[in-house]
Design an enzyme around this catalytic site. Structure first.
Site, mmCIF file in Angstrom:
data_model
loop_
_atom_site.group_PDB
_atom_site.id
_atom_site.type_symbol
_atom_site.label_atom_id
_atom_site.label_comp_id
_atom_site.label_asym_id
_atom_site.label_seq_id
_atom_site.Cartn_x
_atom_site.Cartn_y
_atom_site.Cartn_z
ATOM 1 N N LYS A 286 0.834 -1.227 0.024
ATOM 2 C CA LYS A 286 0.005 -0.249 0.006
ATOM 3 C C LYS A 286 0.987 1.352 -0.114
ATOM 4 O O LYS A 286 1.927 1.217 0.654
ATOM 5 C CB LYS A 286 -0.974 -0.074 1.444
ATOM 6 C CG LYS A 286 -1.897 1.217 1.433
ATOM 7 C CD LYS A 286 -2.725 1.136 2.543
ATOM 8 C CE LYS A 286 -3.884 2.017 2.580
ATOM 9 N NZ LYS A 286 -4.713 2.141 3.895
ATOM 10 N N SER B 231 -9.777 1.953 2.852
ATOM 11 C CA SER B 231 -8.816 2.780 2.268
ATOM 12 C C SER B 231 -7.640 2.058 1.317
ATOM 13 O O SER B 231 -7.173 2.213 0.483
ATOM 14 C CB SER B 231 -7.879 3.885 2.811
ATOM 15 O OG SER B 231 -7.223 3.323 3.758
ATOM 16 N N SER C 125 -9.952 -0.399 7.275
ATOM 17 C CA SER C 125 -9.384 -0.021 5.859
ATOM 18 C C SER C 125 -8.310 -1.292 5.328
ATOM 19 O O SER C 125 -8.055 -1.400 4.095
ATOM 20 C CB SER C 125 -8.326 1.099 5.645
ATOM 21 O OG SER C 125 -8.986 2.127 5.817
#
Lengths: 512, 95
Positions: free
Chosen positions: A79, A154, A178
């Site tokens: 990420k 997210s 997330s």
């Protein structure tokens, strides 16, 4: 590509048998990432990836199979909130466009030491603020099960990369859900460990008392392998837990209690169903998939019972006070001076700060900074910020009480499956307050975040849409602190008995 | 609406953000809705409870006051938008 949807355990066997080399495997995924139509990645650098791959292949050839790290030679995508020296790190924000970190995040270093090969960086909501990945300043990510829909957020790009076979595994971060929510919406497995397990060193900070990193992959076993490499005490993170290293895969495949048997490996295990989670807040399709999953767990011997988490709804405003407060403080470091975007229109220092930040922060980030400033400002601090922290304690106490009656809590991850890009989740609770709809969809993930508890999502069924798509539904497990190994073993038993996690999207039409 | 335009502009100043007329139309109502939402926290029975700042009630650990190896100054300053002779350049502060 033969291995594109294989779990790490299968890739391990393929590498160990010499069926494929580390470099070939990396090349296959790099090819899949090139021109992918899902918006999953923000940065790739094939020559860096292949250099790592060649190093790992060399190491693999020199190491006897029984002495190899289980992750040696396996690819991963990080990420974009994990800082990396080789790839730029933007956290999905224009304010960090082209930022090159002088060091690696601790978790990145640990996965590299365990032999994982970095494929690049995955798309995410700006500064991990969002539940849809639409708040990325670069591009939205698209759900491979239906590309008109959101993948969740997210850690949306991470979930998409795994679900679409662009990477066999990914890292994510979870502040209010997330990791779990995009894992659920994309039909993969992801775990947020106990707060403090994985070092926050080198994660672009959102809300520091909640931020926690974890793995996202195809199976519970894959997550166990990765978490074993990611977790561990780090003196550089002031909230890192000083706990010994653990092999989180050590309980996989074993009976879970003294009463358990081979046929009933979960016999004696008590699973708590919070009445607040099994309410009219969840859509009929999610409720149906959950009930079927619970039947599987009961069939494996688990006992289910009702538990009470009375502060479930209050965890929403508590989180949306605490997280923005911490964010407004954390994001004050972006001032246009030392790194990041600097406005060209500034005439003095004050306007340099204001213009640089306003030009480069997206609307959702500005909204949360402003709200955070409000709840921390004179006259409101006690009424909002301190009160939210007291409610946070009530939420944590609810979980402590529930775990007196059960070993794990089971429930939904998201009240609904993935919604359309540009749309809002269809929630009963959002009817009076459409401005808050996206936030309200976090209702089942925030409790574990506020309480610092380990929680995970695994695929448990599908909703069939009128448009002919199948949308994944995730089952959430929440455990007492430090019970990740047992929770992953429970998930593994479920995955041995089901094949939801083996399903792959049919995106032949979407492939460019 | 419980949040006035003046209060909103003050928040923006505190946050070092500029606000536009469009922000008054779009961001202000959203923040106002969230503040109204946060008002529900007052109903919770929290008398006698300590605020929870860390989920394990951990006390912040300080490291020993020892020099740590760091990346080079050059590497640390590589991302600066403007620099000269090892310093960050900002607009003139003192006339």
């Amino acid at each position: 590509m033969e291995f594109r949807f294989s779990p790490l355990s299968e890739l391990r066997r393929a590498l160990d048998s010499g069926m494929v080399s580390v470099e070939e495997l990396a090349q296959d995924y790099l090819a899949a990432l090139k021109n992918e139509p899902f918006g999953a990645s923000l940065a790739v650098a094939p020559e860096l990836t292949l250099k790592q791959a060649r190093y790992c292949q060399n190491l693999l050839e020199k190491t006897p199979p029984d002495q190899r790290s289980p992750l040696l030679g396996l690819p991963v995508i990080h990420k974009d909130v994990f800082v990396t020296t080789g790839w730029p790190t933007t956290a999905g924000s224009k304010i960090l466009e082209n930022y090159q970190s002088p060091f690696n995040a601790q978790a990145v270093d640990q996965l590299e030491s365990a032999g994982m090969v970095c494929l690049g960086k995955a798309n995410c909501d700006e500064f991990a603020m969002g539940s849809t990945n639409e708040h990325s300043a670069y591009k939205p990510a698209r759900n491979p099960w239906d590309t008109r829909r959101i993948p969740g957020g997210s850690s949306g790009g991470s979930a998409v990369a795994v679900a679409a076979g662009l990477a066999p595994a990914a890292t994510g971060t979870d502040t209010g859900g997330s990791i779990r929510q995009p894992a659920a919406m994309c039909g993969i497995t992801g775990i947020k460990p106990t707060y403090g397990r994985v070092s926050r060193w080198g994660l672009v900070a959102y809300a520091s008392s909640l931020d926690q990193a974890g793995p996202m992959a195809r199976t519970a076993q894959d997550c166990a392998w990765m978490l074993s490499a990611m977790a561990g005490f780090d003196p550089k993170d002031s909230t890192s837990l000083n706990e010994p290293s653990e092999d989180f895969a050590r309980l996989l495949g074993k009976p879970m209690t003294d009463a358990a048997s081979t046929e009933q490996p979960l016999r004696g295990l008590r699973l708590g169903m919070p009445s607040q989670y099994f309410s009219n807040q969840i859509s009929p399709a999610v409720a149906k998939a959950l009930e079927a999953a619970l039947q599987v767990l009961r069939g494996l011997g688990a006992e289910t019972l009702e538990v009470d988490l009375p502060r479930t709804e209050l965890s929403l405003p508590a989180y949306y006070v605490i997280a923005p407060a911490e964010a407004s403080s954390n994001l004050s470091r972006f001032d246009g001076v030392r790194y990041g975007h600097r406005s060209e229109k500034a005439t003095d220092l004050e306007s340099l700060y204001c213009l640089s930040r306003t030009e480069a922060f997206g609307p959702e980030v500005r909204r949360r900074i402003l709200l955070g400033s409000y709840v921390l400002s004179h006259g409101y601090y006690d009424a909002y910020y301190l009160q939210a922290q007291k409610v946070r304690r009530l939420v944590a106490m609810d979980f402590d009480r529930a775990f007196e009656h059960c070993d794990f809590i089971v429930g939904p991850v998201s009240p609904v499956t993935a919604w359309r890009l540009g749309d809002s989740p269809a929630l009963e609770a959002a009817k009076d307050n459409p401005l808050l709809a996206e936030y309200l969809s976090d209702v089942f993930t925030l409790g574990a975040s506020l309480s610092g508890l380990p929680a995970m999502s695994m695929p448990c069924g599908f909703e069939s849409t009128a448009g002919g798509h199948r949308l994944p539904v995730g089952l959430q497990l929440i455990g007492p602190r430090f019970e990740e190994a047992k929770m992953l073993a429970l998930a593994d038993h479920f995955q041995l008995a089901t094949n939801f996690h083996e399903q792959t999207p049919d995106f032949s039409g979407a492939q460019s | 609406m419980s949040l006035s335009k003046d209060q909103f502009d003050k928040l923006a100043r505190l946050s070092r953000l500029s606000v536009t007329a469009e922000d008054h139309d779009r961001i202000l109502p959203a923040i106002d809705a969230m503040v109204t939402w946060a008002d529900t926290l007052r109903q919770a029975p929290t008398q006698g409870l300590e605020p929870m700042a860390n989920p394990h009630d951990m006390v912040l650990r300080l490291r020993e006051d020892l020099a740590q190896p760091l990346p080079s100054r050059e590497a640390l300053m590589r991302n600066a938008p403007q620099m000269a002779e090892g310093f960050f350049i900002v607009p003139r502060v003192v006339e």
